[in-house]
Design a protein around this motif. Structure first.
Motif, PDB file in Angstrom:
ATOM      1  N   ILE A 109       0.860  -1.189   0.000  1.00  0.00           N
ATOM      2  CA  ILE A 109       0.000   0.000   0.000  1.00  0.00           C
ATOM      3  C   ILE A 109       0.895   1.237   0.000  1.00  0.00           C
ATOM      4  O   ILE A 109       2.088   1.158   0.309  1.00  0.00           O
ATOM      5  CB  ILE A 109      -0.941   0.040   1.226  1.00  0.00           C
ATOM      6  CG1 ILE A 109      -0.137   0.066   2.534  1.00  0.00           C
ATOM      7  CG2 ILE A 109      -1.903  -1.140   1.205  1.00  0.00           C
ATOM      8  CD1 ILE A 109      -0.985   0.214   3.784  1.00  0.00           C
ATOM      9  N   ARG A 110       0.314   2.375  -0.326  1.00  0.00           N
ATOM     10  CA  ARG A 110       1.053   3.633  -0.328  1.00  0.00           C
ATOM     11  C   ARG A 110       0.098   4.774   0.013  1.00  0.00           C
ATOM     12  O   ARG A 110      -1.125   4.648  -0.165  1.00  0.00           O
ATOM     13  CB  ARG A 110       1.672   3.892  -1.711  1.00  0.00           C
ATOM     14  CG  ARG A 110       0.644   4.068  -2.817  1.00  0.00           C
ATOM     15  CD  ARG A 110       1.272   4.500  -4.129  1.00  0.00           C
ATOM     16  NE  ARG A 110       0.266   4.619  -5.202  1.00  0.00           N
ATOM     17  CZ  ARG A 110      -0.517   5.679  -5.361  1.00  0.00           C
ATOM     18  NH1 ARG A 110      -0.428   6.727  -4.531  1.00  0.00           N
ATOM     19  NH2 ARG A 110      -1.388   5.721  -6.362  1.00  0.00           N
ATOM     20  N   PRO A 111       0.633   5.888   0.491  1.00  0.00           N
ATOM     21  CA  PRO A 111      -0.231   7.050   0.732  1.00  0.00           C
ATOM     22  C   PRO A 111      -0.553   7.757  -0.574  1.00  0.00           C
ATOM     23  O   PRO A 111       0.237   7.714  -1.529  1.00  0.00           O
ATOM     24  CB  PRO A 111       0.618   7.933   1.652  1.00  0.00           C
ATOM     25  CG  PRO A 111       2.027   7.552   1.336  1.00  0.00           C
ATOM     26  CD  PRO A 111       2.001   6.096   0.986  1.00  0.00           C
ATOM     27  N   LEU A 112      -1.688   8.399  -0.648  1.00  0.00           N
ATOM     28  CA  LEU A 112      -2.010   9.203  -1.821  1.00  0.00           C
ATOM     29  C   LEU A 112      -1.013  10.354  -1.927  1.00  0.00           C
ATOM     30  O   LEU A 112      -0.609  10.936  -0.913  1.00  0.00           O
ATOM     31  CB  LEU A 112      -3.427   9.778  -1.714  1.00  0.00           C
ATOM     32  CG  LEU A 112      -4.609   8.799  -1.724  1.00  0.00           C
ATOM     33  CD1 LEU A 112      -5.918   9.587  -1.777  1.00  0.00           C
ATOM     34  CD2 LEU A 112      -4.530   7.840  -2.905  1.00  0.00           C
ATOM     35  N   ASN A 113      -0.635  10.689  -3.158  1.00  0.00           N
ATOM     36  CA  ASN A 113       0.257  11.838  -3.338  1.00  0.00           C
ATOM     37  C   ASN A 113      -0.549  13.134  -3.340  1.00  0.00           C
ATOM     38  O   ASN A 113      -1.788  13.110  -3.274  1.00  0.00           O
ATOM     39  CB  ASN A 113       1.089  11.692  -4.621  1.00  0.00           C
ATOM     40  CG  ASN A 113       0.220  11.553  -5.866  1.00  0.00           C
ATOM     41  OD1 ASN A 113      -0.781  12.251  -6.009  1.00  0.00           O
ATOM     42  ND2 ASN A 113       0.594  10.637  -6.764  1.00  0.00           N
ATOM     43  N   VAL A 114       0.141  14.254  -3.412  1.00  0.00           N
ATOM     44  CA  VAL A 114      -0.518  15.557  -3.309  1.00  0.00           C
ATOM     45  C   VAL A 114      -1.566  15.744  -4.393  1.00  0.00           C
ATOM     46  O   VAL A 114      -2.682  16.222  -4.139  1.00  0.00           O
ATOM     47  CB  VAL A 114       0.531  16.689  -3.371  1.00  0.00           C
ATOM     48  CG1 VAL A 114      -0.166  18.050  -3.397  1.00  0.00           C
ATOM     49  CG2 VAL A 114       1.479  16.594  -2.189  1.00  0.00           C
ATOM     50  N   THR A 115      -1.229  15.365  -5.620  1.00  0.00           N
ATOM     51  CA  THR A 115      -2.178  15.517  -6.725  1.00  0.00           C
ATOM     52  C   THR A 115      -3.431  14.687  -6.491  1.00  0.00           C
ATOM     53  O   THR A 115      -4.558  15.155  -6.704  1.00  0.00           O
ATOM     54  CB  THR A 115      -1.520  15.092  -8.060  1.00  0.00           C
ATOM     55  OG1 THR A 115      -0.364  15.908  -8.292  1.00  0.00           O
ATOM     56  CG2 THR A 115      -2.501  15.255  -9.215  1.00  0.00           C
ATOM     57  N   GLU A 116      -3.250  13.441  -6.024  1.00  0.00           N
ATOM     58  CA  GLU A 116      -4.394  12.572  -5.762  1.00  0.00           C
ATOM     59  C   GLU A 116      -5.255  13.095  -4.617  1.00  0.00           C
ATOM     60  O   GLU A 116      -6.482  13.019  -4.674  1.00  0.00           O
ATOM     61  CB  GLU A 116      -3.890  11.163  -5.443  1.00  0.00           C
ATOM     62  CG  GLU A 116      -3.286  10.435  -6.651  1.00  0.00           C
ATOM     63  CD  GLU A 116      -2.588   9.151  -6.257  1.00  0.00           C
ATOM     64  OE1 GLU A 116      -2.618   8.183  -7.040  1.00  0.00           O
ATOM     65  OE2 GLU A 116      -1.995   9.097  -5.149  1.00  0.00           O
ATOM     66  N   LEU A 117      -4.600  13.659  -3.609  1.00  0.00           N
ATOM     67  CA  LEU A 117      -5.341  14.226  -2.483  1.00  0.00           C
ATOM     68  C   LEU A 117      -6.183  15.420  -2.930  1.00  0.00           C
ATOM     69  O   LEU A 117      -7.337  15.570  -2.516  1.00  0.00           O
ATOM     70  CB  LEU A 117      -4.379  14.651  -1.372  1.00  0.00           C
ATOM     71  CG  LEU A 117      -3.736  13.505  -0.569  1.00  0.00           C
ATOM     72  CD1 LEU A 117      -2.640  14.052   0.343  1.00  0.00           C
ATOM     73  CD2 LEU A 117      -4.793  12.776   0.254  1.00  0.00           C
ATOM     74  N   ARG A 118      -5.607  16.275  -3.780  1.00  0.00           N
ATOM     75  CA  ARG A 118      -6.344  17.434  -4.288  1.00  0.00           C
ATOM     76  C   ARG A 118      -7.523  16.987  -5.146  1.00  0.00           C
ATOM     77  O   ARG A 118      -8.619  17.561  -5.057  1.00  0.00           O
ATOM     78  CB  ARG A 118      -5.415  18.333  -5.084  1.00  0.00           C
ATOM     79  CG  ARG A 118      -4.402  19.101  -4.240  1.00  0.00           C
ATOM     80  CD  ARG A 118      -3.439  19.868  -5.100  1.00  0.00           C
ATOM     81  NE  ARG A 118      -2.500  20.646  -4.266  1.00  0.00           N
ATOM     82  CZ  ARG A 118      -1.430  21.250  -4.743  1.00  0.00           C
ATOM     83  NH1 ARG A 118      -1.124  21.152  -6.045  1.00  0.00           N
ATOM     84  NH2 ARG A 118      -0.636  21.948  -3.948  1.00  0.00           N
ATOM     85  N   ARG A 119      -7.318  15.953  -5.930  1.00  0.00           N
ATOM     86  CA  ARG A 119      -8.369  15.446  -6.773  1.00  0.00           C
ATOM     87  C   ARG A 119      -9.493  14.863  -5.935  1.00  0.00           C
ATOM     88  O   ARG A 119     -10.689  15.072  -6.195  1.00  0.00           O
ATOM     89  CB  ARG A 119      -7.817  14.374  -7.725  1.00  0.00           C
ATOM     90  CG  ARG A 119      -8.845  13.917  -8.784  1.00  0.00           C
ATOM     91  CD  ARG A 119      -8.258  12.805  -9.658  1.00  0.00           C
ATOM     92  NE  ARG A 119      -7.020  13.228 -10.301  1.00  0.00           N
ATOM     93  CZ  ARG A 119      -5.874  12.578 -10.207  1.00  0.00           C
ATOM     94  NH1 ARG A 119      -5.796  11.474  -9.462  1.00  0.00           N
ATOM     95  NH2 ARG A 119      -4.795  13.012 -10.807  1.00  0.00           N
ATOM     96  N   ALA A 120      -9.111  14.132  -4.866  1.00  0.00           N
ATOM     97  CA  ALA A 120     -10.112  13.542  -3.981  1.00  0.00           C
ATOM     98  C   ALA A 120     -10.901  14.629  -3.243  1.00  0.00           C
ATOM     99  O   ALA A 120     -12.108  14.491  -3.038  1.00  0.00           O
ATOM    100  CB  ALA A 120      -9.420  12.615  -2.984  1.00  0.00           C
ATOM    101  N   ALA A 121     -10.214  15.688  -2.857  1.00  0.00           N
ATOM    102  CA  ALA A 121     -10.885  16.780  -2.138  1.00  0.00           C
ATOM    103  C   ALA A 121     -11.859  17.530  -3.024  1.00  0.00           C
ATOM    104  O   ALA A 121     -12.862  18.078  -2.550  1.00  0.00           O
ATOM    105  CB  ALA A 121      -9.845  17.731  -1.566  1.00  0.00           C
ATOM    106  N   ALA A 122     -11.594  17.535  -4.316  1.00  0.00           N
ATOM    107  CA  ALA A 122     -12.442  18.284  -5.248  1.00  0.00           C
ATOM    108  C   ALA A 122     -13.683  17.516  -5.652  1.00  0.00           C
ATOM    109  O   ALA A 122     -14.641  18.090  -6.171  1.00  0.00           O
ATOM    110  CB  ALA A 122     -11.634  18.647  -6.502  1.00  0.00           C
TER     111      ALA A 122
END
Length: 247
Positions: A233-246
């Motif tokens: 497993i891995r943590p979401l990266n910054v881009t993925e986190l921003r996409r998830a937040a949107a």
């Protein structure tokens, strides 16, 4: 009455003193934004615990997580408990869904986990009231089940976990981390762990993942750290986190 600050005396030191001196009474631990925790000692042995909340949902969760009854059985028993004002453990035992030893083991596990979490407290105050028995525990299910925990074994496990939490917090410092499954072949994993990892879809933070894990928060965090270290497993990266937040 003995009293002091957790910044000056560790929980392990307090417990050890009570155990060595075979004290009987109630240890009250308080901290900001936390309900008081009450631990009753009988001649140095831990017998009862109260965290200011209802014991029923936690007991039900522990019994369910350890396969002692089905979810449908739990829902039926909870409905009866709400109207009959009878303890959940008694209802499940009467229906033959769990034994008295199952309930006692679940209660002991619950008390242990609650106390182990107290070892993580860095701030707070304590008071030990010699010979005092808290009213809220007079008719508790814990008392009826007759649980008894060896204080020295609780100290040793609490300190061991404290060391492990230090390592866990380096990888999962906030509990808000969002993890997702990688493409690494999971054939080397136990099936139950592989299934758990497969459920990490990058939509829930670690604190929520641990709530649905069939075990304790400590066990869940250890498995997550192991899966992270081994690349499953891995943590979401910054881009993925921003996409998830949107979304």
């Amino acid at each position: 009455m003995l009293k002091g600050d957790l910044a000056s005396f560790s929980l392990g030191e307090i417990f050890q003193s009570l155990a060595i001196n075979n004290h009987t009474g109630t240890l009250k631990i308080t901290s900001v934004n936390q309900p008081p925790k009450l631990i009753y000692f009988d001649r140095g042995e831990i017998r009862l615990f109260s965290d200011g909340s209802s014991v029923v949902p936690k007991l039900a969760e522990i019994l369910f997580r350890h396969g002692k009854h089905k979810k449908s059985d739990l829902e039926e028993a909870l409905a009866e408990q709400a109207t009959a004002k009878t303890r959940l453990g008694e209802i499940l035992a009467r229906k033959g869904l769990v034994s008295e030893s199952d309930v006692r083991e679940a209660l002991e596990l619950q008390v242990r986990e609650e106390i182990y979490d107290l070892f993580l407290w860095k701030q707070g105050a304590f008071e030990f009231h010699m010979g005092y028995f808290p009213e809220e525990l007079q008719n508790s299910l814990q008392r009826k089940a007759g649980i008894a925990l060896n204080t020295n074994s609780v100290i040793m496990e609490g300190l061991r976990r404290l060391d492990e939490w230090k390592l866990i917090n380096k990888k999962l410092p906030t509990g808000d981390e969002i993890l997702v499954r990688t493409d690494k072949d999971d054939s080397a994993l136990e099936q139950v762990v592989a299934d758990f990892a497969a459920g990490l879809d990058g939509t829930q933070p670690v604190r929520e993942v641990c709530k649905r894990f069939p075990g304790t928060r400590f066990d869940c965090s250890k498995i997550l750290c192991d899966l992270l270290d081994r690349g499953y497993i891995r943590p979401l990266n910054v881009t993925e986190l921003r996409r998830a937040a949107a979304t």
